[in-house]
Design a protein around this motif. Structure first.
Motif, mmCIF file in Angstrom:
data_model
loop_
_atom_site.group_PDB
_atom_site.id
_atom_site.type_symbol
_atom_site.label_atom_id
_atom_site.label_comp_id
_atom_site.label_asym_id
_atom_site.label_seq_id
_atom_site.Cartn_x
_atom_site.Cartn_y
_atom_site.Cartn_z
ATOM 1 N N GLU A 117 9.680 -4.030 1.241
ATOM 2 C CA GLU A 117 10.378 -2.921 0.579
ATOM 3 C C GLU A 117 9.496 -2.211 -0.619
ATOM 4 N N THR A 118 8.535 -2.949 -1.209
ATOM 5 C CA THR A 118 7.845 -2.403 -2.270
ATOM 6 C C THR A 118 6.348 -2.427 -1.546
ATOM 7 N N LEU A 119 5.860 -1.048 -1.883
ATOM 8 C CA LEU A 119 4.540 -0.485 -1.288
ATOM 9 C C LEU A 119 3.558 -0.458 -2.248
ATOM 10 N N CYS A 120 2.120 -0.949 -2.014
ATOM 11 C CA CYS A 120 1.337 -0.926 -3.202
ATOM 12 C C CYS A 120 0.164 -0.046 -2.085
ATOM 13 N N TYR A 121 -0.312 0.968 -2.696
ATOM 14 C CA TYR A 121 -1.476 1.726 -2.022
ATOM 15 C C TYR A 121 -2.820 1.503 -2.989
ATOM 16 N N ILE A 122 -3.957 1.061 -2.154
ATOM 17 C CA ILE A 122 -5.055 0.862 -2.821
ATOM 18 C C ILE A 122 -6.171 1.522 -2.090
ATOM 19 N N ASP A 123 -6.833 2.594 -2.530
ATOM 20 C CA ASP A 123 -7.917 3.247 -1.952
ATOM 21 C C ASP A 123 -9.097 2.176 -1.489
ATOM 22 N N SER A 124 -9.715 2.596 -0.594
ATOM 23 C CA SER A 124 -10.760 1.438 -0.003
ATOM 24 C C SER A 124 -12.069 1.518 -0.878
ATOM 25 N N ASP A 125 -12.252 2.189 -1.864
ATOM 26 C CA ASP A 125 -13.508 2.388 -2.584
ATOM 27 C C ASP A 125 -13.444 1.794 -4.190
ATOM 28 N N LEU A 126 -12.199 1.059 -4.283
ATOM 29 C CA LEU A 126 -11.713 0.759 -5.713
ATOM 30 C C LEU A 126 -11.896 -0.874 -5.699
ATOM 31 N N ILE A 127 -12.260 -1.297 -7.093
ATOM 32 C CA ILE A 127 -12.242 -2.820 -7.318
ATOM 33 C C ILE A 127 -11.228 -2.873 -8.452
ATOM 34 N N ILE A 128 -9.945 -3.625 -7.972
ATOM 35 C CA ILE A 128 -8.881 -3.616 -8.994
ATOM 36 C C ILE A 128 -9.319 -4.786 -9.879
ATOM 37 N N THR A 129 -8.371 -4.755 -11.110
ATOM 38 C CA THR A 129 -8.683 -5.729 -12.118
ATOM 39 C C THR A 129 -7.503 -6.809 -11.951
ATOM 40 N N GLN A 130 -7.698 -8.056 -12.530
ATOM 41 C CA GLN A 130 -6.939 -9.063 -12.317
ATOM 42 C C GLN A 130 -5.317 -8.808 -12.817
ATOM 43 N N ASN A 131 -4.430 -9.137 -11.949
ATOM 44 C CA ASN A 131 -2.922 -9.018 -12.526
ATOM 45 C C ASN A 131 -2.722 -7.324 -12.283
ATOM 46 N N SER A 132 -3.306 -6.536 -11.929
ATOM 47 C CA SER A 132 -2.865 -5.034 -11.923
ATOM 48 C C SER A 132 -1.617 -4.855 -10.916
ATOM 49 N N ILE A 133 -1.780 -5.445 -9.900
ATOM 50 C CA ILE A 133 -0.812 -5.325 -8.775
ATOM 51 C C ILE A 133 0.585 -5.805 -9.427
ATOM 52 N N SER A 134 0.589 -7.002 -9.865
ATOM 53 C CA SER A 134 1.784 -7.550 -10.549
ATOM 54 C C SER A 134 2.530 -6.650 -11.771
ATOM 55 N N ASN A 135 1.303 -6.082 -12.520
ATOM 56 C CA ASN A 135 1.854 -5.446 -13.500
ATOM 57 C C ASN A 135 2.525 -3.941 -13.250
ATOM 58 N N LEU A 136 1.911 -3.433 -12.247
ATOM 59 C CA LEU A 136 2.567 -2.181 -11.611
ATOM 60 C C LEU A 136 3.750 -2.503 -11.092
ATOM 61 N N ILE A 137 4.112 -3.485 -10.440
ATOM 62 C CA ILE A 137 5.165 -3.761 -9.727
ATOM 63 C C ILE A 137 6.406 -4.207 -10.901
ATOM 64 N N LYS A 138 6.043 -4.854 -11.648
ATOM 65 C CA LYS A 138 7.048 -5.431 -12.788
ATOM 66 C C LYS A 138 7.471 -3.931 -13.603
ATOM 67 N N LYS A 139 6.667 -3.139 -13.743
ATOM 68 C CA LYS A 139 6.933 -1.661 -14.340
ATOM 69 C C LYS A 139 7.690 -0.823 -13.770
#
Length: 339
Positions: free
Chosen positions: A87-109
C-alpha cells in the motif's frame, strides 16, 4: 528503529531511462535501506537504449520491468504503482543517491496525519556530475530555497524525484499525468493532492544527492517544462512555494530579462535610445530580485560561481520566456484547428 515494527510494507519504484551512469549506485543505497523493513524494489526501464537493464539485473532482489516503447516517466510511475504489492509507495529517481534512513523517515511522517498526501525528501547541495562545471549552477537552482527549513515545509508540488504516498490516495486522484518527455508531473500531482484536501510536505531528515545536467541541457528542458506548467498555473491561479522554479520571484526575474532583451532590440532601431542607462537600471533591479540566490551561490561554490550566476540566470530566464512563447504558439495552432 525498523518500519517493520509498525507493520508498514513498502513498494519502492524506480523509473529509469538511459541511466547506466547512475542506476548502480542508486540501487546500492536503496537496497541497503530496504533491508531494514518489508519491501520490494521495482525498476521500470522506459525502453532505455544503453546498459541500464543489464546493470539492474545484477541486483537479484530487484524486479525489472523493461518497456518495449518509451512512454514517459508519468506512465512508468503509474505502471509501478499498478505492479506494487504494498500500500505504501516510495518513488526514487534513478540518478539519486539517498541518505541513510531517508525512506524510513518519509514513511513515518506520511502516517502521522490523514491530512498528509505526500512526503518528499530535500536535496543536498551536492552535485554528482563532476564532468560538467555548469551543472553546478543547475544544482544551485534546484537546491535553492531550503536552507532555512528547520524540520519540514508545506510544498505546492509533489517532489516526485524522491517521495512517498499511499496507493489508495494515488488512485483516488487519478495517478500521475503522462506528459511528453520528463518533467512537470510533480506540479500536476501536487495540485491534485491539494484539491483532495491533503498537503504535500518536504522534510529535513530525508535527503539525497543528485546528478545534475549541464546548463544547456537544463535550458532545453526548461522550455518544455514551462509550456507544460502554464496549463496547471492557469488552473490553480497562483505561483508555487519557494524551492520550485515556478515562484513569484522567478517570474519577476524573467520579467526583467524580458525588459533587458526588449531594450536591446529597441536600441537597434532608435539610435538616440538611452540604452546604457536603462540596461544598468534593469540589471541592478534584477540583482536585487536575485540577491538571496546570489548569496546562496557564493556560499556553496565561491566567487567564480557568483559571477557565472549572472549569466546562468539569464539563460534560465530566456528558457522560461521561450516556454511561455511555445505555450501561446501551441494555443494559436489549436484554435486554428478547431475554427
Amino acid at each position: 528503529y525498523k518500519i517493520m515494527d509498525l507493520q508498514l510494507r513498502t513498494s519502492i519504484i524506480v523509473p529509469a531511462y538511459n541511466s547506466e551512469k547512475t542506476i548502480g549506485e542508486c540501487l546500492k543505497n536503496i537496497c541497503l535501506e530496504a533491508s531494514n523493513f518489508i519491501s520490494e524494489i521495482i525498476v521500470i526501464d522506459d525502453n532505455s537504449t544503453d546498459k541500464t537493464s543489464e546493470i539492474v539485473k545484477n541486483f537479484k532482489s530487484v524486479k525489472l520491468i523493461k518497456l518495449e516503447k518509451n512512454m514517459g516517466v508519468g506512465h512508468a510511475r503509474n505502471l509501478g504503482a499498478k505492479m506494487a504489492k504494498h500500500e505504501t509507495l516510495c518513488y526514487i529517481d534513478s540518478d539519486l543517491i539517498i541518505t541513510q534512513n531517508s525512506i524510513s523517515n518519509l514513511i513515518k511522517k506520511l502516517y502521522e496525519s490523514d491530512k498528509i498526501g505526500s512526503v518528499s525528501a530535500i536535496q543536498e547541495v551536492t552535485n554528482l556530475n563532476l564532468k560538467n562545471w555548469s551543472s553546478n549552477f543547475v544544482c544551485l537552482k534546484s537546491c535553492y530555497g531550503f536552507d532555512d527549513i528547520k524540520e519540514e515545509i508545506e510544498f505546492t508540488a509533489c517532489a516526485s524525484e524522491f517521495c512517498v504516498m499511499t496507493k489508495k490516495m494515488l488512485l483516488q486522484i487519478g495517478g500521475w499525468k503522462s506528459l511528453r518527455h520528463a518533467g512537470g508531473e510533480e506540479f500536476d500531482l501536487g495540485y491534485k493532492i491539494n484539491l483532495s484536501g491533503k498537503i504535500n510536505l518536504k522534510i529535513k531528515n530525508a535527503s539525497y544527492k543528485a546528478f545534475y545536467v549541464s546548463l544547456y541541457s537544463r535550458f532545453k528542458k526548461i522550455i518544455d517544462r514551462t509550456e507544460k506548467y502554464i496549463h496547471i498555473f492557469l488552473l490553480k491561479k497562483k505561483f508555487d512555494t519557494q524551492g520550485s522554479f515556478a515562484t513569484l520571484n522567478q517570474a519577476f526575474s524573467c520579467f526583467f530579462t524580458f525588459l533587458l532583451i526588449l531594450t536591446l532590440i529597441f536600441s537597434l532601431f532608435f539610435n538616440e535610445f538611452n540604452i546604457l542607462r536603462i540596461l544598468i537600471i534593469l540589471f541592478f533591479v534584477q540583482l536585487i530580485v536575485e540577491s538571496k540566490f546570489l548569496v546562496f551561490a557564493k556560499k556553496h561554490f565561491g566567487f567564480k560561481m557568483l559571477f557565472f550566476s549572472f549569466f546562468g540566470i539569464q539563460v534560465i530566464n530566456i528558457g522560461i520566456l521561450l516556454g511561455v512563447g511555445y505555450f501561446f504558439l501551441k494555443l494559436l495552432n489549436f484554435r486554428k484547428k478547431i475554427s
